[in-house]
Every structure is written in C-alpha cells, then in structure tokens.
Design a protein around this motif. Structure first.
Motif: not given
Length: 637
Positions: A124, A128-129, A132, A244, A247, A287, A316, A319, A323
């Motif tokens: 996860c 997300n990374y 971003l 970002a 992160w 992703s 987002m 994301v 998160g």
C-alpha cells in the motif's frame, strides 16, 4: 574435541583389538584401573581441566582411554563414538524439543501473522508513492507559468530545507511520544494533506496562487529566473511536490522499515525482506496501471469539465483510502499480533554507534585512499548523471504532452515499465554477479547511462536530419527523444536497484574494519548529498547563465559525457583493486582453514602411561604393570 569423547564413553560396549597402544595422562595415584562405574559418572570433565579443580585424574584417564578407543574402533569398522546415546544423555542433558508449529506453504503460521500484514503495508505504501511521484511531476511541470526548469530549484531550496526541518521535528517527537503515537502523528498529516489538496487547494488554485505578483517579478528579473519565480507562482503545487517526496523518505524509510525492524527476528528478515523488494516492483506495476486509468477519464467527460481535476480527485481518494488501510493494519498488528506470547520476538540488539565524521574528517578519509576515492566517484557520478538527463527529459515530455492528463497517462505507462524492468533485473542481477563478476556488473549501469544519454541528446541536438526516417516509423524527433529518454530512465533505475547498489555495498567488504567504517561514513556525509544536489546545482547554473534549459542542453550533454567516462574509469580501477583485495582475503581464509595447531598433535607433558590391549581382552598399563579386565574391574583406592 577429545574432551567431548570423555562424556560419551561406555566401556561395556567397546570391542578391544590386540596391539592397540594409547598414550594416557599419568594419574596422581600409582595405579589407574578402568571401571565402568567411573566412566558413567556425569561429573566427568576433560583431563585438560583436571588441574583446575575438576574430577580426579583417575576419572580423566578412564574417560580419555575409552573415548580414544571408541574413535579408533569407529574408524576401523567398530562401534562409532556416537553409538551410546543413553550414556551421552546421562552425561549432557539435552533440552526437550519444542513441538513444531503449524505451517502454511512451508512457513509457520505464527510467522505469517507478522509477515503478511507487513507485506500488505509495504504494498500500500509503495502503491501510494508511485501515484504521488507521477502526480507531483505533472503538477509542477505542466502548470501555467512553470516548466521542468523549476525542478532543480525546487529540490535545492524547498525540498532539502523541509526534509531537514521534518527530521529535526521527528527527532524531538520521538523523545516524547510512544512508538505507536509517533507513527500516527507522522502519517495522519500526510493523509489529511493529500485529501485536502485534491478537494480544497487545487479547486481554489486561481484564488490562492499569487499569479500577478509572479508576473511582475518575472518581468523585473528576466526569463532566466522562471524556475525560482514559479515556486512562488504555484506554491501549493510545490508543497504537494515536497510532501510526495517526503512520503518516500519518511513513510517508507523511517516508519515502515523502522516498524519492520522492531518486530521481526533476524532469521525472518533474511527470509522475507528480499520478497518485500520484489513486492515493491509489483506495486509499481499495478499503480502505473491505476494512474493510466484515472488519466484517461478525461476522454469520457463532457466539454467544460476539468478532466485533470477529476483524475486528481480520484487518485487522491485512493491514496487516502490506502493510507487509512495502512494505519488500520498497523493498529491491528500492535493490538492482536505483537501481544501474542507465542510469536518469536525480535532478537536484534542495539547497534554500536557508528563514528560520525565531520566534513573535514570525511574529506581526509576520501583523500587518503584511492580505493575510497574511486568508490566515492561511483556514488557522485550516478547522482549527477541521472539528474542531468531526467530534468531535460521531463522538459521534452511537457513539449510532447502539454496536457496534464496526457502527461500523467504517459507517466503511468512509464511506472509500469519501470516496475517490470526492475523486477526482471533483480532476478538477473544475481546471475550476472555470479557469472561475470563484480567488474562487469559495476560497469553495466554507467554503460546504459552512456548509450541512452548519447542517443537522447543526439536526438535533441541533431534530430532534424533524421526527420524523414523517423516519419516512416510514425515518430518525430521530439517523440523519439521522449521514448529514448524514458528508456534511459527505466533501465538506469532498474540497473541501480539490481546491480549498482549491490556492487557498491560489496566494494566495502574487502576493506579493513577501520577503513570500512570510516570510508562508508565519509561517503554518506560528502558523496550522497553531493551526488543528489550536484546535478541540480549544475542545471541551476546553466539555466541562469544561458537563459533556459533548452539553451544549455548541449553543455549538459557534454558534462554528462565527461561524468560517465570518469565513472567508467573509476569502476575499472576499483575492479582491479577489489579483485586484488578479494584474492588476498581468499588466500587468508584458505590458509586459516588448512593451518593446524601443532600443540594438538603433541601429547601433554606427563602422559607416559600406555594402555596395551592383549588378545585375552585385558588392558595393561605399561607404566604400572597393572592388569584389569574391562568387564569385572573395580576402582582402586
């Protein structure tokens, strides 16, 4: 060891052969008689310990005699030295074996209770990374009044100070908050910001951005200052860019790996950490497809609708949801898994503090050793060269795909391709290192950078004569440059993770302990920051000197060529030194294994008694001329 044989001797089961002569330690008493009763005593120790207050010398003689006889018998087809487990158990109690736990796919279930949640968290976080990372470039590069020229200034004057400030704040919070509270305190602001940006800051961008002030500054300072002025013009986008970036460095490096290292044992880490690396590239693939999907939503929307705003809200939202999934997994592991007493606990001890070298001391270490200088050249050269090509490539990418949705869609494909290439190279990296050696593996990364870099800058500078040929393939020189630049970034990053990083760490191994520690500290202090910021500083100087990134492209290409050639030269020099040191280490290891302590081959002083086994089954001590039968002898006082 001979002392172990004392604890496993049992005289009743020994077949004695005629003519066997065994040197034994001389007992304190005048007579030494073999006795089964004396052999079975659990308090027997090595005769080497007899002078230290251990058992009597008679017990030592008995144990050593039968231990040696059993070893000789085992070598000639008799009873082996391990043939009497009962006697061994009586002498050395063995702890009862723990019942083997339940397994699933060959792994204990109690271990999977920790590893599976950690794997999901890592997936996860990396998912997300990637979203971003692709989105931040789209925002700052395609924004009105901005371009790729903003990136060098953004990294140096915004990203670096905020990263330093965050780590100072994190250090303060770690002293006052618990481990769980610190995790939530750090990650929730990230989740809240990304949700707020998509649904509040971006829709209000025309209100909160000082566009008029930025126009006045740019008119006063000139077009060379487009990058610095753009930081003020699109400050909310720049804030997203920094968050970002953080992160990746904070949530991945500090929070996740810190948590994983706290709850896993060393054996679990050896087995499962490499799988996390492969899982990271799988997250990159998925992703990338997700970014591609949301970026193409613009095609399904009606006129008058901001397609990029819709795509941004969708990504987002994902994301934010992931998160919350990360925090839920973290809470569940702490609540239900770590409180389970049956789980193996982390056995990691606190590491010794590494020497913290200042800048002056680091430079002294770098200048004192050619080996460390060559290794430092590798690190600096990679950081500078990858930045020189990447920023120039992104400027051409904006020229080819000016729309945010088109730019983001291409970045989704780019991320997927990077994940596939890195996954494949990680599998091939071990084969390359094993078959071709350190030197070949270390030179693959700069060679890839050189070939793709030359092709990329050649298409930019000399692409017009190739226009007819490229047209037959359905491409323009600009599009061809974008594709070649993408290949350069994909293969250079995959080669870094699979070959460059392992080769760099392997290069420290042959060094002596002092240079190994100080050299690594010096490279961490000087070379890593220099490599990361060196490319940005060179580009800033070129942009301010020549007016724009496009005007400085020929000079950037020349600088890249010089740096990569220096990188290849350092890798070649380091290969010779590394091979020489590695051979010396192999010779030392081989001689150490072959070397035998001469004292082990000599009988200790005072061992003059010799037991002689006769054909009638009796044993005679020649020094005392005392006969005893192994079956009916009794201790002599």
């Amino acid at each position: 060891m001979e002392s172990l044989a004392l604890l496993h001797a049992k005289p009743g089961a020994l077949p004695l052969r005629p003519g066997l002569r065994l040197p034994l330690p001389r007992p304190r008493s005048a007579r030494a008689v073999l006795s089964p009763a004396s052999v079975s005593r659990p308090t027997l120790q090595s005769p080497l310990l007899a002078s230290r207050g251990g058992p009597s010398s008679r017990d030592a003689v008995v144990g050593l005699g039968y231990g040696l006889l059993r070893r000789r018998g085992g070598a000639s087809g008799g009873v082996s030295c391990c043939a009497q487990p009962a006697a061994a158990a009586a002498a050395v109690p063995v702890p009862p074996e723990q019942p083997e736990g339940k397994k699933f796919l060959g792994v204990e279930v109690k271990t999977l209770k920790k590893i599976v949640p950690l794997g999901l968290m890592f997936f996860c976080i990396l998912f997300n990374y990637t979203i971003l990372r692709d989105t931040k470039d789209v925002l700052v590069v395609t924004a009105k009044g901005s371009s790729a020229e903003i990136i060098p200034f953004l990294k140096t004057w915004v990203n670096l100070p905020m990263a330093i400030g965050f780590m100072l704040l994190y250090t303060k919070l770690s002293n006052v908050l618990s481990r769980e509270a610190l995790f939530y305190t750090v990650i929730f602001p990230f989740i809240a910001f990304f949700g707020t940006f998509a649904f509040v800051l971006y829709p209000l961008r025309d209100v909160i951005h000082p566009t008029a002030l930025a126009d006045k500054l740019l008119a006063a300072l000139g077009p060379s200052f487009l990058g610095p002025v753009a930081i003020l013009r699109i400050w909310s986008f720049c804030l997203f860019y920094v968050m970002a970036e953080l992160w990746g460095s904070v949530v991945i490096s500090v929070l996740f790996w810190g948590f994983a290292n706290q709850i896993t044992t060393v054996e679990e880490a050896k087995e499962f950490y490499p799988l996390f690396g492969l899982g990271a590239n799988i997250a990159l693939i998925f992703s990338g497809r997700t970014v591609k999907y949301f970026s193409n939503l613009r095609k399904t929307l009606g006129p008058g609708i901001d397609g990029w705003e819709v795509s941004l809200k969708g990504m987002m939202s994902l994301v934010v949801v992931l998160g919350l999934v990360i925090t839920s997994i973290y809470w569940g592991v702490n609540k239900f898994v770590l409180n389970d007493p049956s789980l193996p606990k982390s056995d990691r001890k606190k590491k010794k503090d590494k020497p913290k070298l200042g800048m002056k001391e680091s430079l002294k270490v770098l200048l004192s050793s050619r080996y460390v200088r060559d290794l430092a050249t590798l690190v600096v050269a990679y950081g500078i060269s990858i930045n020189l090509v990447e920023v120039t490539w992104k400027s051409k990418l904006k020229a080819q795909f000016p729309s945010p949705n088109e730019y983001s869609s291409f970045m989704g494909d780019f991320s997927t391709a990077t994940g596939i290439a890195t996954f494949t190279m990680m599998l091939l990296g071990r084969i390359i290192l094993r078959k071709f050696g350190w030197g070949v593996a270390a030179m693959i990364t700069p060679t890839v950078l050189l070939l793709t870099g030359v092709g990329f800058f050649s298409l930019i500078l000399f692409g017009q004569p190739l226009t007819p040929m490229l047209a037959t393939m359905g491409m323009t020189p600009l599009l061809a440059a974008v594709y070649v630049g993408a290949l350069q970034n994909i293969f250079s990053k995959s080669a870094k993770y699979s070959l460059f990083d392992p080769c760099k760490e392997m290069a420290y191994i042959p060094l002596d302990e002092d240079m190994k520690v100080k050299g690594k500290a010096a490279i961490d202090v000087v070379c890593n920051p220099l490599g990361k910021s060196g490319g940005a500083l060179i580009q800033q100087f070129m942009i301010l000197a020549f007016g724009s990134l496009a005007n400085s492209t020929p000079y950037l290409g020349g600088i890249l060529l010089v740096i990569v050639l220096a990188w290849l030269g350092a890798a070649s020099s380091l290969d010779k030194q590394f091979s020489s040191l590695a051979k010396e280490d192999l010779k030392k290891d081989k001689s150490a294994k072959e070397k035998v302590d001469p004292s082990l081959l000599k009988a200790p002083e005072g061992q003059a008694d010799v037991l002689v086994e006769h054909t009638n089954g009796t044993v005679v001590s020649e020094a005392t001329a005392t006969e005893s039968s192994p079956s009916n002898s009794s201790p002599s006082n």
